[in-house]
Design an enzyme around this catalytic site. Structure first.
Site, PDB file in Angstrom:
ATOM      1  N   GLU A  99       1.032  -1.518   0.087  1.00  0.00           N
ATOM      2  CA  GLU A  99      -0.070  -0.024   0.022  1.00  0.00           C
ATOM      3  C   GLU A  99       0.951   1.208  -0.092  1.00  0.00           C
ATOM      4  O   GLU A  99       0.410   2.223  -0.638  1.00  0.00           O
ATOM      5  CB  GLU A  99      -0.969  -0.057   1.171  1.00  0.00           C
ATOM      6  CG  GLU A  99      -1.895  -1.151   1.057  1.00  0.00           C
ATOM      7  CD  GLU A  99      -1.628  -2.470   1.265  1.00  0.00           C
ATOM      8  OE1 GLU A  99      -0.463  -2.756   1.895  1.00  0.00           O
ATOM      9  OE2 GLU A  99      -2.400  -3.291   1.027  1.00  0.00           O
ATOM     10  N   HIS A 124     -11.170  -4.949   8.319  1.00  0.00           N
ATOM     11  CA  HIS A 124     -11.785  -4.843   7.127  1.00  0.00           C
ATOM     12  C   HIS A 124     -13.208  -3.874   7.524  1.00  0.00           C
ATOM     13  O   HIS A 124     -14.080  -3.757   6.682  1.00  0.00           O
ATOM     14  CB  HIS A 124     -12.242  -5.974   6.213  1.00  0.00           C
ATOM     15  CG  HIS A 124     -11.378  -6.699   5.836  1.00  0.00           C
ATOM     16  ND1 HIS A 124     -10.160  -7.290   6.577  1.00  0.00           N
ATOM     17  CD2 HIS A 124     -11.093  -7.264   4.634  1.00  0.00           C
ATOM     18  CE1 HIS A 124      -9.305  -7.964   5.642  1.00  0.00           C
ATOM     19  NE2 HIS A 124     -10.165  -7.768   4.368  1.00  0.00           N
TER      20      HIS A 124
HETATM   21  C1  LIG Z   1      -1.633  -5.222   4.230  1.00  0.00           C
HETATM   22  C2  LIG Z   1      -2.782  -6.036   3.169  1.00  0.00           C
HETATM   23  N1  LIG Z   1      -3.057  -5.560   2.274  1.00  0.00           N
HETATM   24  C3  LIG Z   1      -4.187  -6.331   1.529  1.00  0.00           C
HETATM   25  C4  LIG Z   1      -4.921  -7.214   2.156  1.00  0.00           C
HETATM   26  C5  LIG Z   1      -5.916  -7.729   1.269  1.00  0.00           C
HETATM   27  N2  LIG Z   1      -5.480  -9.000   0.927  1.00  0.00           N
HETATM   28  C6  LIG Z   1      -5.822 -10.324   1.607  1.00  0.00           C
HETATM   29  S1  LIG Z   1      -5.016 -11.717   0.965  1.00  0.00           S
HETATM   30  C7  LIG Z   1      -4.480 -10.860  -0.277  1.00  0.00           C
HETATM   31  C8  LIG Z   1      -3.739 -11.673  -1.247  1.00  0.00           C
HETATM   32  C9  LIG Z   1      -2.442 -12.336  -0.656  1.00  0.00           C
HETATM   33  O1  LIG Z   1      -1.516 -12.925  -1.343  1.00  0.00           O
HETATM   34  P1  LIG Z   1      -0.315 -13.746  -1.029  1.00  0.00           P
HETATM   35  O2  LIG Z   1       0.489 -13.025   0.021  1.00  0.00           O
HETATM   36  O3  LIG Z   1       0.464 -14.332  -2.313  1.00  0.00           O
HETATM   37  O4  LIG Z   1      -0.787 -15.007  -0.049  1.00  0.00           O
HETATM   38  P2  LIG Z   1      -2.203 -15.850  -0.517  1.00  0.00           P
HETATM   39  O5  LIG Z   1      -3.212 -15.504  -0.270  1.00  0.00           O
HETATM   40  O6  LIG Z   1      -1.867 -16.239  -1.897  1.00  0.00           O
HETATM   41  O7  LIG Z   1      -1.602 -17.105   0.352  1.00  0.00           O
HETATM   42  C10 LIG Z   1      -4.764  -9.440  -0.012  1.00  0.00           C
HETATM   43  C11 LIG Z   1      -4.279  -8.518  -1.321  1.00  0.00           C
HETATM   44  C12 LIG Z   1      -4.546  -7.490   3.235  1.00  0.00           C
HETATM   45  N3  LIG Z   1      -4.969  -8.706   4.021  1.00  0.00           N
HETATM   46  N4  LIG Z   1      -3.445  -7.077   3.803  1.00  0.00           N
END
Ligand SMILES: Cc1ncc(C[n+]2csc(CCOP(=O)(O)OP(=O)(O)O)c2C)c(N)n1
Ligand SMILES: Cc1ncc(C[n+]2csc(CCOP(=O)(O)OP(=O)(O)O)c2C)c(N)n1
Ligand SMILES: [Mg+2]
Ligand SMILES: [Mg+2]
Lengths: 384, 322, 384, 322
Positions: free
Chosen positions: B60, B129
C-alpha cells in the site's frame, strides 16, 4: 584489476518426490520415518477435508469469509514437522495444516473465521501466534519473539510464513533486515502459490525466483518444491539447522499452488485459466504422497476409507464445538482493550444499551434518568 | 438516467471521467482483470487498456508513493486501497508526502490524486476490514476527505474529486455498496466538495452524519414523531459548517452520528464547532452517537458496535428531553 | 536431479582511478573528455567550499541544521554528468554537487536549510525534485515520475539517491519492487558512506555489499568506488544505458565516506574513530582527481588559486542572495495548502493575529469585535 | 533530590527502572553509543550493555514491529522514534497491531511497550521534526498517550509507563527538553496515567493544556489580572475529564491550548466533553488555541504557527468578554 567481483552466489532448488512419482533416494532415504509419513499424510487429508467443511459452512451462512488451504498443505506441515514443539511458528492465514500439527484446536481456527476473537486466543503452550489477516506484518513479530527468547538465553528459533504477494510489503524487507543484522534466528518461508488473489506472482516479483528475496540480507536462500513433503522437510531441516547453529536467519521459497479460490469471497475463474489449475491438480501434494505410500505398501484403500471416515467425524466434532461455544457477551469487546478498563470506557460499556454515547447519565433530566435506570435493569436481566 | 447502486455509480463516474481526461490512470491490488474485490472497477481494464488500469504489487505504501510520483509527473492517479484497514502501511506516504507536497515546495509540485477506499463495518468481514479512519485524515492538513452516502452523491462527488488539483481520500461505505439503488443521471453533473446536503428538513433537532450511518439516521427519523432535520456532511474536509450551524441555530439541538470511535472522532470537531457557532441558540449539549472507544470487534459483535437506529433514537430522545 | 540451480549471479565492482593514483586505461580512456574533467573538478571544489560556508552560517546562527556533502561529491556528480538534462534526478539531502551541476541555484538549497519552503520550490526545467528529509520515501516518487513519463511516451529515465541507512526502510523495498515489476526505468543509487548518523552500516546490512539489495528484484547490480569520479561515471553510463534501452531498473552501490559530521547538529567524534576518518581523507575524491589532473598537466597551482577565489565569490554571492530574499509573509504557510484555500482556512489566516482560534468573530460581543477590527487594520498596516 | 532538566529526568527514570526490571530493553536509531540525537539515552548502553540498549536498522516500522514481538515474548521494550514525524512509517504497526493485539487475541498476547517520541515545534528543526500527532493516537483504541510538561512529571509518568501492561506513547516535548530545570527526587515515585495536574488554581476561567504549551499558558496567566486555573492534562488517553469538568463547572469558561492543528485536534474532544458535562454551567463557548489547519511550516515561520502567550491571552480575553 578495475573490474573485480564484489559478490557471487547461487541458490539451490530441492525436489525429492516429484510429480511423476520419481523419488530421489540420495536425499530422501531415511529423511522421514515411515510411521511419521503416514501421520503426515493423515494430517494433510484431515486439513483438506476441513476446507470442504468450512466451504459448506460459509455457503450456508454459518461462517464468514474463509481461506482454503487446498494444495498447500505440505508447506506449513513440513515446517511444523521439523520445528521443535517450542519453536515459534508465526503464520499468516493459510497454514492450518502446520497449526493443527502443532496441536492448535480446529475449533479455534473455525471460531476465528466465524468472526469471534476468542478463536485467536491461541493456547499458550503451542508457541504459535494468532492468525494474521493484515499481510506482511507478522514477520517482524516473529523476529521480536525470537530476540526475546535469545535475550533470556532460551534455545528457540522461529519460522514465519508469508505469501508471494505479502513479500512485496515494506515490512517484509524490514523483518528480514532486522533479523539478519541483529542476528536473530528466524526461518523465513515464502509460500509462492503463484497468485495473490487475482494478481499473478510476476506482478509481485519480476525476478526468476522468490528465493532471491533473501539475498539482499546476505541470508542463505533455498528454493524447494512446496508440494513435495520430502522437499519441504529437507529444506526446513537444512534451514533450521542453520538458524539454530549460527543464530542467524535464512530464507526458503516453497513453490506451491492454491488449488481453490483465494477465499470463499473470491471466484478464481474470473482471472485464471482452468488448464493451469488442472496442471497443478496433477501435482497435488496429497495425491503424490499417497501414490508413493501405496507403492511402498504403507497405504491402501481400506486405510484410506477408514481415514476419511475418522476425519469426517473429527471435523464434524470440531464444527460442533465451534458452534457450541456460547455467543460472546454483547459488551465483550470492551473488556480486553486494556489490562484495566479506563473509567470512561467502563461508562461506555455500562451504558451502551441505555444511553446515547457521550452523554453523561448524571446530566440527564430526572425523567430520562428514570428511563435509563429501567433500561439498565432490563438489559442486565436479559443477560442472565 | 439509470437505476444504479453505489458500485455502479462509481464505475460510471470513472468511465465518464476517464473518457474525458486521458491523464486519469487507475491502479491498485486486483483492480484489473478482477475488477477489484468489490467489482467497482469491473470492465475498466478491458475498456481502457492495461496502461490506464493496472494491478500493482501488494504494497500500500508503494501504491500511494507511486501515485504521488505519477501525480507530480502530471497525471491524475486513482489508487484503490483494498480496505480502509490497509491504509495503515500507506499512512506515511499520504500524510507526510501527498498532503505536504504542495506546501513544502510552495506549489512547485502538486499531487492531484483520488484515493478510493472502501470503508466501514456491517458486512461481516474479517479483522481490519471494517474501520472508519476519516478523522485521522481530517486532522491532516493538505488532504480533502469525502464520504458519499448514496449512488447519486457518489457519482457527483467522485467526478469533482477526479477534477481536484489536490489529494482526495474518497471513502466508499461498503455497507451500502449494494444496499439500494437510485436514479443516477448518465449526464455530467458534479457535487461540490465541501458542501453538505440537507436530507430532510425539520425544526426540533438536527442530525449530522455521513457515510453509511446516514441510512441508520433515516430509519430513526422515520420512526420518530418529532420534526428532525438530517444533514449529510458528504465531505469531511473541508466540511460545511455553515450548513450545520444554520440548522442548529434553528433547531437548538443536535445529534452527530458516525461509526468511528467516539474520542477524537470527527463528531468531536462538529460538536466543538457547534458550540462555537451556536452557543446562544443551543438548548442541549450536542449528542454523539458513535463507535465505542474500542477496537472494532470481529463480526459476531459488529452490530453491537455500530450505531444503529435504536441508538440514534435514544440520542434524539435524550437530547430533546434535556 | 533433485538439487538443481535455481539462480546464480555475480556483482562487479568498478574502480578506475584508485586512491593511490593508479588509472585503468582500459575502462578510463576516453570516458570523460579532459575539458569536462576540469569542469567536474571545479564543481566538486565549489560544492566542498559551500559546505564550509554553510557550516559557518550555521555556527553563527544564520542557518539551521545543515548536512555537509564533504567527501561524497563524486557520487551525485558522476550521476548528474551522465544523465540527460531532462532525466529526473530524485535526491535525498546530500547530493548538492549533482544538483548544482543540474543548474539548481545554490541560494535555493541554502534557503531550504534556512527554514524556508521557497528553497524547496525546485525550478521546473531542471527535472529535479525537492530535497527530502524523511528517509527512503522519494524512491517511490521517482518511480511514479518515470512511469508518468513512460505513459506519455517520453524518453525519460530517473536516477534516485539514498543512503546505506535509508535502504533499510520498507519504502525502499517497495520502490525497487514496483520499478522492476511494472517495468519502470529507474537507476537506484545507494550511497554507502558507512554511517547513518552514528549507526555503522553493518547494522543496516549484514550482507557483504549493499549492491546485492537489488538482487531481490532481478535487477542488474553494480558496485563502484564512489570516491572515483571515473568509476561513478562508468557505472552510471552502464546503468543508464540499461535503463534506457530495456525500460527496466538497475542498481548501483557507490562506496564512499562522509568526511564531516552527519549534520551541524551532530558530533561524529562521539561514535567514530579518527583513524577511520583519516584513512578516508586519503581517499578524498577531490584530491584524487586533482593529483591525476596535475600529473596529466590539466591543472596547476595557479589554476587552483584562481578557482578558489572564483568559488569563494560565487558562494558569497549565493549566500547574499539567500539572505537577501525578503522574509516570507507571516501568513505565508496558509496559501499553498490547497490550490484554492477553503473558507474556514482563509478565516483562520485572516484572523490569526486578531482572534483566538475557533472563535467565529461575528459571535463576539460588540466591544471585542471593535478591538478585532482595530487589530486587523494594525496588522495589515504592519505588512506594508 | 537533584535539579534536572527534562532530558536528565527521563534518563534517570530509565536508569532506575532498568535496574529494577531486567525485562526492560531500549532500542532505536542512534540510541546506543550516541545516546540518541537528543542524548536522552546517554550513557545507558555503557551502563546496561549492548544487549539491553541497542541500535537498530533505520526503519521505524521495523523498530515498532520488532518491539511488538519482544513484548509478546515477555519483555518490556522501550523503542525510541527519533522524531514524531517518523512515526508515519510505524503507524500501521502501532495502530493495527500494538493497539489491537490484546483485543484481537482476547488477552492471549499483550504488548507492554513504551514508545518514546520527541514531539512538537519550537527548536528550529527541519521538516517533519516539529509536529504534534497526539490526537491521531488518542483516536486509536488500545493505546495510552502521555505527554509531560516538566522534568518532575516526566520522571513520574515515565516510571508509570514502564510498568504499564499496555502500549504507551510517551511524547517528550523537545522544546522544553533543556528549557528549565526543577527539583526531581532521586527516590522512587510514580504519577498515575490518566490523572491531570492543576498547575494553578483560579475562579474566572480554566485553561486546559499539555506538553510544551503549558509553558506558554503560564506566561499568559502571569500577565493576566484575572484568576485563572490551569490544568495540565499530562495524559491524553485516558484523559482526566473529571478534573476538567470540575474546574469548568466552577469557572464556567474554558480555553484549550495545543500545538496540533485545530480540526480534530484533541482540543475538539475536550471541548465536546465539556459541553456534555458542563452545559448548564458554561458561560461562553470553549475557546481553542491551536496550530492552524496547515502543515507545520519550516522554521522561519514556526513561531507564527505555534500558540504563544499573546494568542492565549487573546483567547482568555475573548472568552471572558463573551
Ligand atoms: C496489508 C494488506 N493488504 C491487502 C490485504 C488484502 N488481501 C488479503 S489476501 C491478499 C492476497 C495475498 O496474497 P499472498 O501474500 O500471495 O498470499 P496467498 O493468499 O496467496 O496465500 C490481499 C491483497 C491484506 N489482507 N493486507
Ligand atoms: C524516516 C526517517 N527516519 C529517521 C530520520 C532521521 N535521520 C536523518 S538522517 C539519518 C541517517 C541517514 O543515514 P543514511 O541513509 O545512510 O544517509 P547519510 O546521512 O549517511 O547520507 C536519520 C536516522 C529521517 N530523516 N527520516
Ligand atoms: Mg500467493
Ligand atoms: Mg549513510
Amino acid at each position: 584489476m578495475p573490474i573485480t567481483t564484489a559478490y557471487e552466489t547461487k541458490i539451490e532448488h530441492i525436489s525429492i518426490l516429484d510429480a511423476k512419482g520419481n523419488f530421489d533416494e540420495k536425499l530422501g532415504k531415511g529423511l522421514i520415518p515411515d510411521a511419521d509419513l503416514v501421520k503426515l499424510y493423515e494430517a494433510m487429508v484431515s486439513c483438506r477435508q476441513l476446507d470442504e467443511v468450512a466451504f459448506r459452512l460459509q455457503r450456508s451462512g454459518r461462517m464468514g469469509t474463509y481461506p482454503q488451504n487446498m494444495g498447500q498443505e505440505a508447506t506449513s506441515l513440513g515446517a511444523a514437522y521439523v520445528l521443535r514443539k517450542d519453536d515459534w511458528m508465526v503464520t499468516c492465514y493459510r497454514e492450518n495444516c502446520g497449526l493443527f500439527w502443532r496441536g492448535v484446536p480446529k475449533e479455534g481456527i473455525l471460531l476465528h473465521w466465524m468472526g469471534d476473537e476468542r478463536g485467536n486466543a491461541m493456547p499458550k503452550p503451542h508457541w504459535v501466534t494468532p492468525i494474521y489477516v493484515p499481510l506482511g506484518t507478522q514477520m517482524l513479530h516473529a523476529a521480536g519473539l525470537t530476540l526475546a527468547a535469545k535475550y533470556r538465553g532460551e534455545d528457540r528459533i522461529a519460522c514465519t510464513f508469508f505469501g508471494d504477494g505479502a513479500s512485496s510489503e515494506g515490512d517484509f524487507h524490514e523483518a528480514c533486515n532486522f533479523a539478519a543484522n541483529l542476528h536473530i534466528p528466524v526461518v523465513f518461508v515464502c509460500q509462492n502459490n503463484f497468485w495473490a488473489i487475482s494478481t499473478p506472482s510476476k506482478i509481485n516479483s519480476a525476478a526468476p525466483t522468490f528465493a532471491q528475496r533473501g539475498l539482499s540480507y546476505g541470508m542463505p536462500c533455498l528454493q524447494c518444491d512446496g508440494n513435495d513433503i520430502f522437499a519441504t522437510v529437507y529444506a526446513m531441516k537444512k534451514s533450521v539447522e542453520h538458524a539454530r547453529t549460527t543464530g542467524t536467519p535464512c530464507f526458503i521459497e516453497m513453490v506451491t499452488y492454491r488449488l481453490g479460490d483465494h477465499t470463499t469471497a473470491d471466484d478464481a475463474k474470473r482471472y485464471r485459466d482452468q488448464n493451469e489449475v488442472d496442471a497443478w491438480k496433477a501435482r497435488d501434494p496429497i495425491i503424490r504422497l499417497r501414490n508413493y505410500m501405496v507403492a511402498r505398501k504403507l497405504w491402501d484403500d481400506a486405510k484410506e476409507s477408514a481415514l476419511l471416515e475418522r476425519v469426517a467425524q473429527e471435523n464434524a466434532d470440531a464444527v460442533a464445538r465451534a458452534e457450541g461455544i456460547a455467543a460472546p457477551h454483547r459488551a465483550d469487546f470492551f473488556d480486553s482493550m486494556y489490562a484495566e478498563i479506563p473509567a470512561d470506557l467502563a461508562m461506555q460499556r455500562d451504558t451502551m444499551h441505555t444511553h446515547s454515547l457521550g452523554q453523561d447519565p448524571s446530566q440527564l433530566p430526572p425523567e430520562a434518568q428514570e428511563r435509563a435506570r429501567q433500561m439498565t435493569s432490563e438489559a442486565a436481566a436479559a443477560h442472565h | 438516467m439509470a437505476n444504479l447502486n453505489l458500485v455502479q455509480a462509481i464505475n460510471l463516474a470513472l468511465i465518464q471521467e476517464m473518457e474525458k481526461n486521458p491523464d486519469i490512470v487507475l491502479l491498485g491490488e486486483d483492480i484489473g482483470v478482477n475488477g477489484g474485490v468489490f467489482r467497482v472497477t469491473e470492465g475498466l481494464q478491458k475498456r481502457f487498456g492495461e496502461k490506464r488500469v493496472f494491478d500493482t504489487p501488494l504494497a500500500e505504501s508503494g501504491i500511494i508513493g507511486l501515485s504521488i510520483g505519477l501525480a507530480m509527473g502530471g497525471l491524475h492517479p486513482v489508487p484503490e486501497i483494498q480496505f480502509e484497514g490497509f491504509l495503515g502501511p500507506a499512512y506515511d506516504q499520504i500524510c507526510s508526502h501527498a498532503a505536504r507536497m504542495r506546501s513544502r515546495t510552495r506549489g512547485a509540485f502538486t499531487v492531484p490524486m483520488t484515493i478510493r477506499i472502501p470503508v466501514g463495518g456491517g458486512i461481516h468481514a474479517p479483522e481490519l476490514h471494517s474501520d472508519s479512519p476519516e478523522a485521522i485524515y481530517a486532522h491532516t492538513p493538505g488532504l480533502k476527505v469525502v464520504m458519499p452516502s448514496s449512488p447519486y452523491d457518489a457519482k457527483g462527488l467522485l467526478v469533482s474529486a477526479l477534477r481536484e488539483p489536490d489529494p482526495v481520500l474518497f471513502f466508499e461505505p461498503k455497507r451500502i455498496y449494494r444496499a439500494f439503488r437510485e436514479e443516477v443521471p448518465e449526464d455530467e453533473y458534479t457535487l461540490p466538495i465541501g458542501k453538505a446536503r440537507t436530507v430532510c428538513e425539520g425544526t426540533d433537532l438536527t442530525i449530522v452524519s455521513w457515510g453509511a450511518s446516514v441510512v441508520q439516521c433515516m430509519q430513526a427519523i422515520e420512526k420518530s414523531s418529532r420534526s428532525i432535520e438530517l444533514i449529510d456532511l458528504r465531505t469531511i474536509y473541508p466540511f460545511d459548517m455553515d450548513a450545520v450551524a444554520q440548522s442548529v441555530s434553528k433547531t437548538g439541538r443536535c445529534v452527530v452520528v458516525h461509526e468511528a470511535p467516539l474520542t477524537c472522532g470527527f463528531g468531536s470537531e462538529i460538536a466543538a464547532r457547534i458550540m462555537e457557532r451556536c452557543f446562544l441558540q443551543l438548548e442541549a449539549p450536542v449528542q454523539r452517537v458513535a463507535g465505542f472507544d474500542t477496537t472494532m470487534p470481529y463480526y459476531k459483535l459488529e452490530l453491537d458496535y455500530l450505531p444503529d437506529a435504536p441508538r440514534v433514537t435514544r440520542a434524539i430522545e435524550d437530547c430533546l428531553a434535556y
